[in-house]
Design an enzyme around this catalytic site. Structure first.
Site, PDB file in Angstrom:
ATOM      1  N   GLU A  58       0.824  -1.206   0.000  1.00  0.00           N
ATOM      2  CA  GLU A  58       0.000   0.000   0.000  1.00  0.00           C
ATOM      3  C   GLU A  58       0.865   1.265   0.000  1.00  0.00           C
ATOM      4  OE1 GLU A  58      -2.926  -0.400  -0.661  1.00  0.00           O
ATOM      5  OE2 GLU A  58      -3.393  -2.434  -0.027  1.00  0.00           O
ATOM      6  N   HIS A  61       1.916   2.106  -3.539  1.00  0.00           N
ATOM      7  CA  HIS A  61       0.862   2.832  -4.266  1.00  0.00           C
ATOM      8  C   HIS A  61       0.872   4.304  -3.880  1.00  0.00           C
ATOM      9  CE1 HIS A  61      -1.078  -0.527  -6.183  1.00  0.00           C
ATOM     10  NE2 HIS A  61      -1.457  -1.107  -5.051  1.00  0.00           N
TER      11      HIS A  61
END
Length: 266
Positions: A58, A61
């Protein structure tokens, strides 16, 4: 005060540091056979390492989005690596961990919110989507480094098995994430290059895309082909199917599946 707030938005969280510490301590316990229960130590080590990889997924990203023009990711705390800051903790952390425990499968993580309107170039949108699964690829390479660099014989057997299973999780997560299915990162890579009409027609499938994939994995032929690909990739990295299988057996220590994988530990 504003500068302190900005530093706080990007400072590594104590939650993530705690998870890393658990991973390190339990990894040491597996390596040295210090723990009373090798299976429990493997379980804690692999689970902590898996959560670390989800956080890094995550973070990748969010960090890529930041450098592409979306400054909001810092405000949301995505750059702190704190799993509690994710938009959907259930999709990003809880479900992936449950799938590892129950099914031995690397479920794609799920969700940092990106201000797509702040990002101008299509290749940047694609790169943001690809950054997460590429982290899983990198993590898999790190896990398998002792296998493909040589010297795996010097690694304690339980730790070798744990690395084999952890590598299986990373490879399976990378493959699933890169599938061009709405709702998965693979579709996010190609979506900016599709026509508006195609994107509009496909959009309603995004909430159920992952469910469709896992529904297909229940089909024996599809499941066999998928894990055949996973083991083929692992084999290319030097990890045998036996090593990843025994890692899974040690991980599910509560199932008492017999002594097939216990013999090498004696």
């Amino acid at each position: 005060m504003a500068q302190q707030a900005r530093r706080g938005e990007r400072q590594i969280s104590s939650v993530f540091v705690g998870i890393v510490v658990i991973m390190a301590v339990t990894g040491w316990a597996v390596w040295t056979s210090y723990a009373t229960s090798t299976g429990l130590a493997v379980f804690l080590f692999v689970t902590a390492a898996w959560v670390v990889s989800l956080c890094l997924h995550e973070y990748a990203h969010a960090r890529t989005a930041l450098h592409s023009g979306d400054l909001s990711v810092a405000d949301r705390g995505y750059l702190t690596l704190n799993p509690l800051k994710y938009t959907h903790a259930l999709l990003s952390i809880i479900l992936p961990v449950l799938f590892v425990i129950l099914g031995g499968l690397g479920l794609p993580g799920g969700a940092v919110y990106i201000e797509r309107g702040a990002i101008r170039r299509r290749w940047q949108h694609s790169l943001i989507s690809a950054a997460g699964p590429l982290t899983n690829v990198l993590f898999a390479l790190v896990c398998t480094a002792p296998f493909w660099l040589g010297g795996i014989e010097d690694v304690p057997v339980p730790f070798r098995f744990a690395l084999g299973f952890l590598a299986l999780l990373q490879v399976s997560a990378a493959i699933l994430n890169f599938l061009p299915v709405p709702g998965l990162d693979g579709y996010g890579v190609i979506e900016p290059w599709l026509s508006y009409n195609v994107r509009r027609e496909v959009a309603p499938l995004a909430p159920i895309g992952l469910l469709l994939v896992f529904g297909l994995l229940w089909i024996p032929a599809v499941n066999q082909a998928f894990f055949g690909l996973v083991h083929a990739i692992l084999g290319g990295l030097g990890v045998s199917e036996l090593e990843s299988y025994c890692g899974r057996e040690l991980y599910t220590f509560w199932q008492d599946s017999g002594g097939f994988c216990a013999a090498p530990l004696d």
